[in-house]
Design an enzyme around this catalytic site. Structure first.
Site, PDB file in Angstrom:
ATOM      1  N   ASP A  62      43.014  33.188  37.843  1.00  0.00           N
ATOM      2  CA  ASP A  62      43.047  34.442  37.203  1.00  0.00           C
ATOM      3  C   ASP A  62      44.672  34.648  36.830  1.00  0.00           C
ATOM      4  O   ASP A  62      45.053  35.906  37.270  1.00  0.00           O
ATOM      5  CB  ASP A  62      42.326  35.535  37.601  1.00  0.00           C
ATOM      6  N   GLU A 272      35.365  38.643  29.070  1.00  0.00           N
ATOM      7  CA  GLU A 272      36.152  39.219  29.935  1.00  0.00           C
ATOM      8  C   GLU A 272      37.579  38.486  29.700  1.00  0.00           C
ATOM      9  O   GLU A 272      37.983  38.058  28.655  1.00  0.00           O
ATOM     10  CB  GLU A 272      35.692  38.633  31.439  1.00  0.00           C
TER      11      GLU A 272
END
Length: 372
Positions: A62, A272
């Site tokens: 991420d 997301e």
């Protein structure tokens, strides 16, 4: 199981065993020999990776990259090998702290920073320090992070430091009105900052449709494939960067006819991993499609949107999740992303970077994470 994971079934079986035997420390970090084994196993499978992991001493994912002081700073989650079985809501992603990465330029040595923030240092948080982001303003660095509160609801917190590598000190309470996960803070040319956030399934956006957490809400999405999909959220930040200056609003993602993307359009709808960047006066909102594993994007004329869907930035990587950031340095644009090359496990990932290119019309050239 997605296509890339089926392709790499043999790699997972081989590399995972070797890596776990070579792990050390609480994060289950692979050593150099294990990393080399995984790379060789990938090559033997008939595919070559477009880029290699930035670090192999710990598992990272991420990546939110920024350029400050002439250097790249990458704010990423820190994957650990925990006991929770894999499930659709991400219970197996048990991250509990952050370490910032830095490098002068792509290809240079990457520095792993000291502990930047631990869940035990956040009074309101209980577990799952997922994908973070950061911002800089008036001499202070801000670390934004999602975590589950004591009731099991995701909220978004903020911590501050005078050093981009930390350590960061968390505010005692989460941002008022925050919910779900994956914060991404964009600062426009006029100095105004905006936070984009949200994620369905384990990210709980579908349980916060009205901004209030419903623990008994849907497990996945709105469960209405023929109606508009759940949308990410955006809120303008206050001048001190610690709170929302307004109630969060929906970020509309539409097709070329101006129609909202539908819930059943899994190849294009938002799942997301929001990110915002600006190129030649246009606003580029990019995100992950989740269960179809694309990084997609739309282009708009202002930070609030709407954003017209334009295509894919990144095709599916090895592993289930796809989460990215886009940043410019020295006249080149870079895509930071992650896959599971080192472990063969979707819960243990590694951050990578590759150059990003635009077409003459401003659209982005799709990147394949493998070299054929």
């Amino acid at each position: 199981m997605d296509v890339s994971r089926r392709i790499y079934a043999a790699l997972a079986a081989t590399a995972f065993c070797g890596l776990m035997a070579a792990c050390n420390g609480t994060g289950g970090a692979p050593d150099a020999a294990a990393s080399a084994d995984a790379t060789e196993a990938g090559a033997a499978s008939g595919k070559k990776y477009l880029s290699q992991p930035l670090v192999s001493e710990m598992y990272t994912a991420d990546p939110s990259a920024h350029v400050w002081n002439g250097k790249f700073y990458i704010y990423n989650s820190h994957d650990v090998d925990g006991p929770t079985p894999e499930d659709d809501l991400g219970g197996h992603f048990e991250m509990r702290d952050y370490h910032v990465l830095s490098m002068d330029k792509v290809g240079d040595k990457v520095t792993i920073g000291p502990l930047a923030l631990d869940v035990k240092q956040v009074p309101w948080a209980s577990k799952q320090m997922w994908a973070p982001d950061a911002a800089f303003k008036n001499g202070t660095y801000y670390l934004y992070f999602p975590a589950k509160d004591k009731q099991g609801a995701f909220r978004i917190g903020v911590a501050t430091s005078k050093d981009p590598m930390g350590p960061f000190k968390a505010e005692p309470q989460p941002i008022k009105g925050s919910y779900s996960m994956d914060p991404a803070v964009f600062t426009d040319d006029d100095g105004q900052s905006y936070m984009y956030f949200g994620g369905i399934w384990g990210g709980q956006l579908q349980r916060n449709v009205n901004g209030k957490y419903d623990p008994n809400g849907s497990k996945t999405d709105l469960q209405a494939d023929d109606k508009p999909a759940l949308l990410p959220r955006v809120a303008r930040m206050t001048g001190d960067m610690l709170e929302f200056a307004e109630a969060p609003r929906e970020v509309k993602i539409v097709d070329e006819k101006g129609k909202l993307l539908l819930g059943g359009d899994h190849d294009r709808r938002f799942f997301e991993a929001s990110w915002m960047h600006k190129y030649k006066g246009k606003y580029y909102f990019s995100y992950s499609t989740g269960d179809t594993h694309y990084i997609a994007y739309g282009i708009g004329d202002n930070p609030y949107g709407p954003f017209t869907y334009k295509g894919r930035i990144l095709n599916p990587v090895e592993g289930w999740t796809s989460h990215h950031s886009i940043v410019e340095k020295d006249g080149k644009w870079w895509l930071f992303y992650a896959d599971s090359q080192l472990s063969g496990q979707t819960r243990l990932r590694n951050v990578k970077v590759t150059e990003l290119h635009y077409n003459e019309d401003g659209t982005i050239k799709t990147i394949d994470p493998f070299v054929h």
